[in-house]
Design a protein around this motif. Structure first.
Motif: not given
Length: 326
Positions: A299, A302-303, A318, A321
């Motif tokens: 990440a 945050g992605e 994410n 998820q």
């Protein structure tokens, strides 16, 4: 197409255009084959990554070869062709998703490519170097993959294809490939085009003993030997510009080559540029192949971003998820 040409080929349809494979037979020469012409589909694949011209030509040849071989599949599945070498073009991957989907990409060393260009080494064989080419047939879940591997020793893809068929299939085969840029009136830029022809000797009563030399065979029947020799000799007269010429249909090309011996063509098989990537597939891969810690490390801000190497589509996830799935 003139009435005489239509009659000679037994056609009751228009000539084949771009992005199609045309199967044919040379009955008097105990030979069958396929001709491919790629236009917009290839141009999309090559322009998507803005490859330098020598890399684009090499990848284009690989896409044509994959179309010629993959289009022979009689089932829904995938034909995957991949090279790994020590040359400036380190990796080529082409996927043929039966019955009609093509995608491909190449990885290359910019500095090595520049050095080779300065030395005048821009032929596809120069850029490949030494390594191996793998051809894989994947028939889908619950089936075993078939894979044939051929050494790359500074040879062209045409020569490697001959070796592959002699080693893996034991079928006398000859291949011609050509890639070029054409700019027609009204075009704002040149467009990549390509063509190829593959012929194979398949006598009706079965295969004769196959020789060690690529593309050749020892035949008990002199007529068979003469027929295959003639089919190959005529194909060698084909020039690169003819293979990629936008004004020369595959039917006209084959008639030009084999009108004296006779050629019979069949219905063309359309080809399209199509990537098989999807958000669901990538999400499943991230979920099953990586741990939560791995995904956290992937990440950025945050992605997780995953970019398809074939079509350059970017997918975003994410990292948290996936927790509900475990």
């Amino acid at each position: 197409m003139t009435d005489d040409l239509m009659s000679a080929l037994g056609l009751d349809r228009p000539e084949t255009g771009d992005d199609a494979v045309l199967p044919f037979t040379l009955d008097k020469l105990d030979t069958r084959g396929r001709a491919v012409r790629l236009g917009d589909a290839l141009d999309t694949i090559l322009n998507r990554h803005n490859y330098p011209a020598p890399v684009a030509r090499l990848l284009g040849e690989a896409v044509v070869l994959a179309a010629l071989i993959g289009s022979s599949l009689k089932f829904e599945g995938r034909f995957i062709m991949q090279t790994q070498t020590d040359g400036p073009v380190k990796l080529i991957v082409v996927d043929f998703d039966a019955p009609d989907g093509l995608r491909g990409y190449a990885r290359f060393d910019h500095d090595a490519l520049l050095k080779f260009a300065e030395e005048g080494k821009t032929r596809p064989a120069d850029l490949l170097g030494k390594g191996h080419l793998a051809m894989t047939i994947d028939q889908g879940p619950n089936t075993e993959r078939y894979q044939g591997i051929v050494a790359l020793e500074g040879a062209s893809l045409e020569e490697v294809a001959h070796t592959y068929f002699m080693q893996s299939e034991q079928i006398p085969t000859m291949v011609r490939l050509a890639v070029a840029e054409f700019q027609q009136k009204g075009d704002h830029r040149p467009h990549w085009r390509a063509g190829g022809v593959l012929i194979q000797h398949l006598p009706e009563h079965g295969m004769s003993h196959v020789a060690d030399l690529p593309g050749d065979g020892n035949f008990e029947n002199t007529d068979e030997a003469d027929g295959w020799s003639e089919a190959k000799a005529l194909l060698t007269t084909l020039e690169d510009v003819e293979l990629a010429d936008p004004d020369l249909s595959p039917e006209r090309l084959l008639f030009r080559l084999y009108h004296e011996t006779g050629v019979r063509v069949f219905s063309p098989m359309p080809m399209v540029e199509r990537c098989t990537c999807s958000a669901d597939r990538i999400e499943d891969m991230l979920s099953t192949s990586f741990t939560a810690e791995d995904r956290e490390e992937m990440a950025v801000d945050g992605e997780i971003e995953v970019v398809c190497e074939f079509c350059s589509t970017a997918y975003h996830f994410n990292p948290h998820q996936f927790e509900a799935k475990h």
